[in-house]
Design an enzyme around this catalytic site. Structure first.
Site, PDB file in Angstrom:
ATOM      1  N   SER A 685     -44.243 -38.740  42.038  1.00 38.11           N
ATOM      2  CA  SER A 685     -44.740 -39.381  40.823  1.00 38.11           C
ATOM      3  C   SER A 685     -45.945 -38.678  40.210  1.00 38.11           C
ATOM      4  CB  SER A 685     -45.084 -40.853  41.103  1.00 38.11           C
ATOM      5  OG  SER A 685     -46.108 -40.938  42.068  1.00 38.11           O
ATOM      6  N   LYS A 728     -50.466 -49.060  40.585  1.00 40.99           N
ATOM      7  CA  LYS A 728     -51.015 -47.927  39.832  1.00 40.99           C
ATOM      8  C   LYS A 728     -51.730 -48.392  38.559  1.00 40.99           C
ATOM      9  CE  LYS A 728     -47.508 -44.702  41.565  1.00 40.99           C
ATOM     10  NZ  LYS A 728     -46.318 -43.894  41.243  1.00 40.99           N
TER      11      LYS A 728
END
Length: 779
Positions: A685, A728
């Site tokens: 990611s 996140k």
């Protein structure tokens, strides 16, 4: 040179044979076995001459002996009989002749030869010596009588009656006492006959005391056994008397167990088995050791809840009430609660659940075990918890067979037994930590218990009859799924328990932890005040976890210190905990979080990462230097993350013309670094952040300091979906970022998972490719 002893002429140089654990005394004949080569050589020489050999005891029991391993006083013996054995050894009979002292070894190999001199025992002719001799003989006769050996007694007594010489008395008695080698050698080396008689007297007295003690122990043991036999006899007599009077207490007890079996509600098969074992018990004699095992087995059978159920809430189950209980007991966990409510709705509709077993998966401290208790409370059922952490023995699940001493049912049946109902909520904690070794695989044994198609006839090795577990509501918990075997995992319905956000931890602390801790520490309402900023500082700077266990410990530490001040009367009235005073309670800050960059920089992009204890912000740095076009990666990166960096660089090079990059990058090396190098990092990611940092470096366009990004990229520049969006985004919000760039496919996660107040503070940009990403991320 030679000397004469007992009318036998003895040369002053003779062969020597070492003896193990035995001493040869003069005027005594003993059998010996000659096996060692050196000893055989000495025997052959003696047989070819005068049959005389020096026999000396050795200080150890080794076959290979040297002169230092032998005593210096021994006995000259005459070999009067030799028998050769098939294995090459010889069995000999030897008669002791005289004590001798070894002066020197004249030969070591191939066998021992020694120089010797006679050792004379002084024999005083007085009344004291005569009296001591007679007393010693009488004492030895007493020992022989105590030993109760008639045949030996007669021969020895005859021999002693004919002996008048104290030296002969000493030698004859010494060889017939049960003495250790050092004691025998001590007597052989004693040259004063009076002193030797005193030592013999001491050894005889000691032997008599030992034999008396042995007899006393034997008598006590016999007495105990006699008492037991008497008790057995009296019990049998009592039974006979009771039968004559028409009273049979044992039969009454048997009938009581029989009635319990009938009332237990067992299946036909189980009841037949129980009655068969009861008939065996009835026929057994009362002193049989198997009775206790059989009674224990029957007790387990009749005490199990074969037909007893918790009444529960049945059709009265109110989903709103269930939801209220879950919300009262736990904050957050929206998805987990929804799935549990759905599960209970099915039970309300059909009356019985027969489907997948629930498995709560999440980090420690997020409420997996306690939510199981809440389910049991709402259903009105008993709650049983069984920890599987470190379990390695299959018998812990299925039980031991009755052939083993101390056998018991497995922990599943024990849990049902302790609950007292056949339909409890049964929590199997830490199912991911089940081990396997030579005793079997417990996870394989769990397959039957956790399979709705099989557990209606669960087989326990101890019970030997099937038990129906289909009414049990099994719930399992785990921290990770990787270690759960595939066959077992296939039977579980996974419900994810994510880590708590900072906002959720703040609410949990205020609503649940602080009231509980205040009560435990005797703090009354209004005595201690924590404001939200203090709690936020504790959460951010003194804990790093997905759950709230460490948070509870930190708050408890503060409360304990303040309680001490209150007790010592150093604090009066209300006590307020402030951010400034936290250091005095908890010490220096333990954890820091990455904050947003303070200015736009070339080659620096802000990435977002997921960790088991929440999200983190990562500054990804890129720089270049003269070289050959190599890519250097540092920061403890995993293989997948390295591949993302290579993909990002390849994309930048392939799109150089489009991006306005000079086509001379093969002359420069690129160094990509992710700070916090001691912490391992991996995953795809970070692809978007790496691509942004590299392209920013090549184009010399600064990346925006207030933009965080996450997403996997391909060589064609596509931005792919990733996980951990909630964590996140929360990390970005905490770090002070204003904009978060996410893959377009993750738009659904923002709507579903991100709290409304967070969505209000942040701008979300959803991109499908790197071109869209760069328009937002670069100045």
């Amino acid at each position: 040179m030679s000397f004469v002893s007992n009318s036998i002429t003895i040369e002053d140089e003779l062969p020597l044979i070492p003896l193990k654990n035995v001493v040869l005394f003069p005027r005594v004949a003993i059998p010996l076995l000659v096996q060692r080569p050196k000893s055989a050589g000495s025997l052959d020489l003696a047989m070819s001459q005068d049959r005389l050999v020096v026999f000396v005891a050795q200080k150890n029991i080794y076959d290979d002996v040297d002169q230092k391993d032998l005593f210096r006083i021994g006995t000259v013996g005459r070999v009067f009989e030799v028998h050769k054995l098939p294995d090459g050894s010889s069995k000999i009979n030897v008669e002791g002749i005289a004590r001798v002292r070894i002066k020197d070894f004249s030969q070591i190999d191939p066998f021992f030869k020694v120089k010797i001199e006679p050792v004379k025992m002084t024999v005083p002719r007085n009344v004291e010596a005569e009296a001591l001799t007679r007393a010693t003989v009488d004492q030895f006769k007493k020992l022989l009588e105590v030993r109760q050996m008639p045949a030996v007694i007669h021969d020895l007594v005859e021999a002693l009656n004919q002996v008048r010489d104290p030296e002969q008395v000493v030698d004859l008695i010494a060889i017939n006492l049960n003495l250790e080698l050092k004691d025998q050698q001590d007597i052989l080396e004693t040259t004063d006959s009076v002193e030797a008689l005193k030592k013999i007297n001491f050894y005889i007295s000691r032997e008599i005391e030992i034999i008396d003690a042995e007899k006393k122990v034997f008598k006590e043991t016999k007495k105990q056994l006699g008492k037991m036999q008497k008790e057995v006899f009296l019990r049998e007599q009592m039974k006979s008397i009771e039968k004559e009077l028409g009273i049979d207490s044992e039969k009454g007890e048997i009938e009581t167990i029989r009635a319990k079996i009938k009332e237990a509600g067992m299946t036909k098969e189980t009841e037949t088995k129980a009655l068969k074992e009861l008939d065996r018990l009835e026929r057994m004699p009362s002193f049989s050791p198997e009775i206790s095992y059989l009674r224990t087995y029957l007790d387990w059978l009749v005490e199990l809840p074969w037909s007893k159920k918790s009444p529960g809430n049945g059709g009265k189950l109110e989903l709103k009430n269930a939801e209220k209980i879950l919300n009262d007991d736990h904050y957050g966990l929206k998805k987990a609660k929804e799935r549990i409510i759905e599960y209970l709705a099915v039970q309300k509709q059909v009356g019985k659940i027969k489907g997948p077993i629930l498995c709560f998966v999440g980090p420690p401290g997020v409420g997996k075990t306690s939510i199981g208790r809440s389910i049991a409370r709402e259903l009105g059922r008993k709650f049983v918890r069984m920890s599987l952490g470190g379990l390695r023995d299959e018998a812990e699940i299925r039980g031991h067979r009755r052939t083993y001493v101390g056998a018991l049912p497995g922990r599943v049946i024990q849990g049902i037994h302790s609950a007292g109902t056949r339909n409890p909520v049964f929590m199997l904690d830490e199912i991911d930590k089940v081990g396997i070794d030579f005793r079997g695989d417990p996870s394989a044994a769990l397959l039957e218990a956790l399979d709705p198609e099989q557990n209606f006839a669960f087989s326990d090795h101890y019970l030997e009859v099937p038990f129906d577990l289909s009414d049990v509501l099994f719930i399992t918990t785990a921290n990770v799924l990787d270690t759960i075997p595939p066959a077992l995992r296939d039977r579980l319905e996974i419900i994810e328990f994510p880590g708590y956000t900072e906002e959720e931890k703040l609410h949990i602390t205020k609503k649940y932890l602080m009231p509980k801790l205040f009560s435990e520490h005797g703090i009354k309402d209004g005595m201690l005040i924590f404001n939200d900023q203090v709690l936020a500082d504790i959460i951010r700077k003194h804990t790093r976890e997905a759950g709230v266990r460490d948070l509870e410990r930190q708050v408890a530490t503060i409360i304990r210190k303040i309680t001490r001040k209150i007790v010592e009367k150093k604090a009066k009235g209300k006590v307020s905990v402030t951010s400034g005073s936290l250091h005095s309670y908890l010490g220096p800050i333990k954890y820091t979080h990455q904050q947003a960059e303070t200015k736009d920089e070339i080659g620096v992009a802000t990435g977002l990462a997921w960790t088991p204890v929440g999200g983190e912000v990562l500054s990804i740095e890129a720089t270049k230097m003269p070289g050959r076009g190599k890519l250097l990666l540092t920061g403890h990166l995993g293989e997948v993350m390295k591949e993302s960096a290579y993909a990002a660089l390849s994309y930048a090079r392939s799109q150089a013309a489009k991006l306005g990059i000079k086509n001379d990058f093969y002359k420069e090396d690129i160094h990509l670094h992710v700070p916090s190098g001691a912490i391992p990092k991996d995953g795809p990611s970070a692809g978007t952040a790496m691509a942004t940092a590299i392209i920013s470096l090549f184009t010399q366009k600064p990346a925006r300091k207030d933009v965080g990004m996450t997403g996997e990229i391909t060589l064609r520049g596509k931005v792919l979906e990733i996980g951990g969006v909630k964590e996140k985004v929360l990390a970005a919000h905490r770090a002070g970022l204003k904009t978060v760039i996410l893959p377009a496919d993750n738009k659904k996660d923002v709507v579903e998972d991100i709290p409304r107040e967070i969505r209000r503070d942040l701008k979300f940009k959803f991109v499908k490719n790197v071109d869209e990403l760069l328009k937002i991320a670069l100045r």
